[in-house]
Design an enzyme around this catalytic site. Sequence first.
Site, PDB file in Angstrom:
ATOM      1  N   SER A  33     111.777 -78.482  31.211  1.00 39.96           N
ATOM      2  CA  SER A  33     111.681 -78.967  32.957  1.00 39.96           C
ATOM      3  C   SER A  33     110.813 -80.046  32.909  1.00 39.96           C
ATOM      4  O   SER A  33     110.866 -80.978  32.345  1.00 39.96           O
ATOM      5  CB  SER A  33     111.898 -77.898  33.733  1.00 39.96           C
ATOM      6  OG  SER A  33     111.975 -78.347  35.163  1.00 39.96           O
ATOM      7  N   ASP A  61     116.299 -79.237  28.938  1.00 36.40           N
ATOM      8  CA  ASP A  61     116.504 -79.310  30.099  1.00 36.40           C
ATOM      9  C   ASP A  61     115.558 -80.230  31.087  1.00 36.40           C
ATOM     10  O   ASP A  61     114.905 -79.513  31.955  1.00 36.40           O
ATOM     11  CB  ASP A  61     117.059 -77.991  31.061  1.00 36.40           C
ATOM     12  CG  ASP A  61     118.280 -78.495  32.034  1.00 36.40           C
ATOM     13  OD1 ASP A  61     118.846 -79.232  31.531  1.00 36.40           O
ATOM     14  OD2 ASP A  61     118.557 -77.572  32.689  1.00 36.40           O
ATOM     15  N   HIS A 134     119.419 -73.510  34.369  1.00 35.68           N
ATOM     16  CA  HIS A 134     118.182 -74.146  34.100  1.00 35.68           C
ATOM     17  C   HIS A 134     117.465 -73.306  32.998  1.00 35.68           C
ATOM     18  O   HIS A 134     117.084 -73.720  31.699  1.00 35.68           O
ATOM     19  CB  HIS A 134     117.548 -74.545  35.121  1.00 35.68           C
ATOM     20  CG  HIS A 134     116.337 -75.649  34.949  1.00 35.68           C
ATOM     21  ND1 HIS A 134     116.616 -76.578  34.165  1.00 35.68           N
ATOM     22  CD2 HIS A 134     115.069 -75.585  35.247  1.00 35.68           C
ATOM     23  CE1 HIS A 134     115.373 -77.471  34.196  1.00 35.68           C
ATOM     24  NE2 HIS A 134     114.547 -76.868  35.088  1.00 35.68           N
TER      25      HIS A 134
END
Length: 197
Positions: A33, A61, A134
Amino acid sequence: MYSNYLGKAIGRLLADLRLFGFPSNQIHGIGFSLGSQMLGYAGNTYFDITLEKLWRITAIDPAGPCFSNSLIVEQIRSGAADYVEVYHCNAGGLGTTSVLADVDFFLNDGKVQPNCHVGFIPGFGESDAARCSHKACIRYWAYTVTHPGTYLAWACDSYKDFSDGVCAANQVTIAGYSNPGNASGVFYASTETYGVI
């Protein structure tokens, strides 16, 4: 946002480690992330100090909010290391939609992962579904550390073409920890085929 400052600090730390005998061609940065986006700054800072590139960056991601509309130089991207790979699981939600790296893997459709459903009432449960998709990227990638070669990925232009079998004759590579690092472009892989959902 402080991602640029933190990323540059990571780059300086890695450059210091190089002085203690850690060669550039053995440094593999892995981020999730926002951490993925920081690795772009880290890789550039490392190069500015050492004139060498990190061996590999794995971006799981990469964060989308605040980055999807930013300049490409402010995101993780090809060139931040000798080889940059990105894994997309919640593109357009908490993850970026941008194709950024030497190779971009879209797991399943790259947007919503199996068992991460939005719910029956629009507007309710969408944030939970986004978080679920996610976080699934971490689980998928971590699984490949102990199960090498689990996810075969095909070069493909879209998830629809991939799921319809249009890309079955295209280039194939391995997604995850044992990715050989010689593929480039956009690839799709299914995690459901292997029972990892």
